[in-house]
Enzyme design. Structure first.
Site, PDB file in Angstrom:
ATOM      1  N   ASP A 468      -0.789  -2.300 -29.929  1.00  0.00           N
ATOM      2  CA  ASP A 468      -1.224  -3.085 -31.128  1.00  0.00           C
ATOM      3  C   ASP A 468      -0.873  -4.673 -31.019  1.00  0.00           C
ATOM      4  O   ASP A 468      -1.458  -5.433 -31.729  1.00  0.00           O
ATOM      5  CB  ASP A 468      -0.345  -2.637 -32.608  1.00  0.00           C
ATOM      6  CG  ASP A 468      -0.919  -1.504 -33.238  1.00  0.00           C
ATOM      7  OD1 ASP A 468      -2.255  -1.165 -32.749  1.00  0.00           O
ATOM      8  OD2 ASP A 468      -0.310  -0.632 -33.417  1.00  0.00           O
TER       9      ASP A 468
HETATM   10  C1  GLC Z   1       2.857   2.063 -33.211  1.00  0.00           C
HETATM   11  C2  GLC Z   1       1.605   2.502 -33.777  1.00  0.00           C
HETATM   12  C3  GLC Z   1       0.837   3.006 -32.699  1.00  0.00           C
HETATM   13  C4  GLC Z   1       0.607   2.029 -31.653  1.00  0.00           C
HETATM   14  C5  GLC Z   1       1.818   1.640 -31.173  1.00  0.00           C
HETATM   15  C6  GLC Z   1       1.880   0.504 -30.005  1.00  0.00           C
HETATM   16  O1  GLC Z   1       3.620   2.950 -32.628  1.00  0.00           O
HETATM   17  O2  GLC Z   1       1.848   3.416 -34.741  1.00  0.00           O
HETATM   18  O3  GLC Z   1      -0.670   3.168 -33.349  1.00  0.00           O
HETATM   19  O4  GLC Z   1      -0.280   2.501 -30.657  1.00  0.00           O
HETATM   20  O5  GLC Z   1       2.838   1.177 -31.822  1.00  0.00           O
HETATM   21  O6  GLC Z   1       1.413  -0.588 -30.505  1.00  0.00           O
END
Ligand code: GLC
Length: 780
Positions: A468
């Site tokens: 993210d």
């Molecule tokens: C968090 C989010 C997930 C994402 C991860 C890496 O765990 O819930 O959706 O893939 O972060 O960013």
């Protein structure tokens, strides 16, 4: 320093002092009427959807911490002293304090002025109320003349309104009816139709309060409510203002006398029904039975796999907390915890598709339903919306490059566990128009990825991929993601195996063609010693040895190995460098050296400080794939060593630095490059739960359901003497035993199944079908 210990026999974690470095949580309920509760009785209650049907308030990220909650105050009417048997919110020094977080219940005990109180909080299966079962004993040699006060703060059902604005409180109404305080807001804006909430008890009511501010008093807090100081509530009903549920009752106790009673917090559609609900919910016999049933329910869930290895810390996790966390993560995705506020996250498409992996062996039907629900927010063109809200059926977001691929692993794993091939032909609607079979949904997702590639032929990063926090790699929309590429390749590899088993040539040709495309492209991502993280908007390599920062990322190495595209030499080179650059005492970093600050031209894409979360933190979710990859590469010692160092149980002695609960996984931990090294981030709801469960049970202990049978292929360290475990598989209890490995890295070559030798590591289902129990011995 230690704050508690594991009572494995009772499947409880016992917290022995209340001032834990962060509130330590448990969940009550199981996906329907539910709550979160901390070790000092903080937390909130909601019905199915913590955002759209919140019942009690909780002030996240607030000072003082962890307020409000489900409180009881006790006041000694002789001495005038008052206290909280759960320590919060009065925080008087208790003569004894203990919190036992168990499976679906929490019991908090506190003694003050020789009055010992135990409160057991739980939500009986299938019920719309939470029980606070209270036992109070006078351990003094003189009589006690006490008053008890309950306290909860009612929330606007739509929690967001409550946080954003003042006006919701003008719609609130709260009154006493019989032995309950009833919260019944106007049937408009903040109300879900035909639902009202209440708190009630079987104790005779001495006084009550519905008005929060009158109960607490001006410029006071939950620590020193004026009503408790005065020794009585003001019998205030409440209209157009903040509401609380306080019931005050007298309790007198002779020396050594003990009394039991119950408070309940619940919902119903008509206040006339509350009387009957209270008659049931405050009945001690019923409560005892409901609690026993609840324990049995969770034991049944957890007993589906039980392990006995030389690693006690591993046993504690796998025999209790880890499967429990998997179920809670399945229930709540990233929706509601101490770190997730129950507002915008709902069931994430990508998150929940991964969460199912931890519970397929225990609740396959619920998994199937969940997969279909998630698929219904996938578009017919292949990609998916990001979030689904279980309470309202609404969904939103989208535009990401990885979401739609996760379903392939969920569906394949579901079919391997259950043999339900017909699932592929079930129809599921698309988010935009029409419907398609489950198979068509899967294919649409992979086709979308192949259609949307950048100038190097690698899938576009789009709004973001799994990470993210890397979205700035693609502000111009041209960035490419090796993660998505290898994810798609691994998915195609899985589909080839599925279609081979089904014997469907047309589908198999399609999957082979897809995988051939992946094979023709993957070398573009090879950087000489490891795989790149992708290409930036400007066509530059990212995650390369040529750069000073962000040289090597973990995920591309793991997913490359999972895709089976690289050679063994390439795979080993990747993981030699993972060990060299990313491994540390507490786990493995997402990448290194992490850059500081944002400068897109210099390929510094992370706004997070170096070493925190996705910017080079120890991202446990991602490390699970590294463990699996290491088992595939035959690196037994590395796989186990990484698994072991990341066990929550390993940090029980170190919680002052780690902060979070030592009985559940967190999404990440701060890496050594940051001064807050070891600080845990986001415990409970994390993809770590399900994937670590897969890594531990399927790849380290090696019980891997496959199409029409099960593979038994442990990947354990040489130092292990012997181990055994039992695992339910399609209704059969499989008892697996293993002796010591003959040499480092040894893998199973044959199995003895109920006395009969099978060459290789695969037991066809037909061989064991119809049995109740089967004994499997591993030969190396
Ligand atoms: C968090 C989010 C997930 C994402 C991860 C890496 O765990 O819930 O959706 O893939 O972060 O960013």
């Amino acid at each position: 320093m230690k704050y508690g210990y594991y009572d494995n026999e009772n499947r409880e974690y016992v917290i022995t002092r209340p001032d834990t470095p962060a509130p330590w949580l448990n969940y009550l309920g199981n996906g329907q009427f539910s709550g979160i509760i901390t070790n000092t009785s903080g937390g909130l209650i909601f019905n199915k959807d913590a955002g759209n049907h919140r019942i009690t308030r909780y002030n996240f990220n607030n000072i003082p911490w962890d307020r409000p909650g489900r409180y009881l105050y006790l006041k000694d009417m002789e001495s005038g002293e008052y206290w909280s048997p759960t320590w919060q919110p009065v925080m008087k020094d208790l003569e004894f304090y203990e919190c036992r977080h168990g499976m679906g219940y929490t019991k908090i005990s506190g003694t003050y002025e020789k009055v010992a109180t135990d409160i057991t909080y739980f939500i009986p299966n299938g019920k719309n109320y939470e029980v606070w079962k209270v036992k109070i004993k006078n351990k003094d040699n003189k009589p006690k003349n006490l008053k008890i006060f309950s306290y909860i703060e009612f929330s606007s059902y739509i929690a967001q309104f409550d946080i954003e604005a003042d006006w919701p409180r003008y719609f609130m109404e709260c009154y006493r009816k019989g032995n309950a305080v009833v919260f019944n807001p106007s049937d408009d804006w903040i109300k879900i139709k035909d639902i009202l909430s209440f708190i009630g008890t079987d104790l005779p009511i001495d006084s009550f309060d519905c008005d929060r501010d009158k109960f607490i008093g001006r410029y006071r807090s939950e620590t020193n409510p004026i009503a408790v100081e005065n020794g009585a509530c003001g019998n205030n009903e409440n209209s157009a203002d903040n509401c609380c549920g306080s019931i005050c009752s007298k309790i007198s106790l002779a020396p050594d006398e003990e009394k039991e009673f119950i408070f309940t917090v619940g919902i119903t559609d008509n206040d006339e029904k509350i009387k009957d609900i209270l008659a049931e919910s405050t009945n001690l016999e019923i409560a005892e039975k409901d609690l026993a049933d609840l324990k049995e329910f969770w034991n049944d869930h957890i007993n589906k796999i039980q392990v006995n290895t030389p690693d006690e810390e591993m046993n504690t996790m796998l025999n209790c907390w880890h499967p429990y966390q998997c179920k809670m993560t399945f229930n709540w995705s990233r929706f509601i915890s101490y770190y997730e506020r129950g507002l915008s996250r709902g069931w994430g498409y990508r998150d929940s598709m991964q969460d199912v992996l931890g519970v397929i062996h225990s609740v396959p039907d619920a998994v199937k339903t969940r997969i279909k629900t998630l698929m219904s927010i996938q578009f017919s063109r292949g990609d998916a919306k990001a979030v689904y809200f279980p309470g309202t059926g609404k969904s939103n977001g989208g535009g990401r490059s990885d979401d739609h691929i996760w379903g392939i692993f969920s569906v394949c794993s579901y079919i391997k566990e259950t043999g339900d091939y017909a699932f592929l032909d079930e129809k599921v609607p698309y988010a935009d128009c029409g419907e398609g079979t489950v198979y068509e949904h899967l294919i649409a997702g992979l086709e979308f990825t192949r259609r949307n590639v950048g100038e190097h032929g690698i899938p576009l990063f789009l709004h973001n991929d799994w990470n993210d926090s890397l979205k700035l790699i693609s502000t111009e929309g041209k960035g490419e993601s090796s993660f998505v590429f290898f994810q798609a390749a691994h998915a195609a590899y899985e589909l080839i195996r599925l279609f081979e088993h089904i014997g469907d040539k047309e589908k198999l040709d399609w999957a082979n063609d897809y995988y051939d495309w992946c094979r023709s492209v993957y070398e573009k991502l090879w950087d000489g010693k490891w795989f790149l993280r992708g290409f930036t908007d400007y066509g530059e390599k990212f995650g390369t040895d040529d750069d000073e920062f962000n040289k090597i990322f973990l995920n591309p190495q793991s997913w490359a190995v999972l895709s089976r595209l690289p050679s063994k030499e390439q795979g080993n080179s990747c993981f030699d460098n993972v060990n060299k650059y990313l491994l540390c005492e507490m786990g493995v970093a997402s990448h290194a050296p992490a850059s500081e600050g944002l400068d897109v031209k210099k390929k510094s894409f992370f706004g997070l400080p170096a070493g925190v979360r996705e910017n080079g933190g120890l991202f446990f979710h991602a490390s699970t794939w590294a463990i699996i990859a290491e088992t595939l590469l035959g690196r037994n010692e590395d796989a186990y060593s990484l698994y072991h160092r990341e066990l929550p149980t390993v940090r029980n002695d170190n919680v002052d630095q780690c902060f979070i609960e030592p009985y559940v996984y967190a999404s990440s931990m701060v890496a050594p490059v940051h001064p807050k090294y070891k600080m845990g981030v986001g415990s409970w709801l994390s993809g770590t739960a399900s994937w670590m469960f897969v890594a531990a049970t399927q790849y380290i202990l090696g019980f891997r359901p496959d199409y029409d049978g099960v593979i038994i292929d442990p990947c354990v360290p040489k130092e292990w003497d012997k181990f055994n475990y039992s695992r339910m598989y399609r209704g059969i209890k499989c008892n697996v035993t293993s002796g010591k490995l003959p040499c480092e890295g040894a893998r199973s070559t044959a199995l003895i199944v109920d006395g009969e030798k099978i060459d290789g590591n695969f037991i066809p289902f037909d061989k064991i079908k119809g049995k109740k129990e089967v004994n499997i011995e591993i030969i190396y």
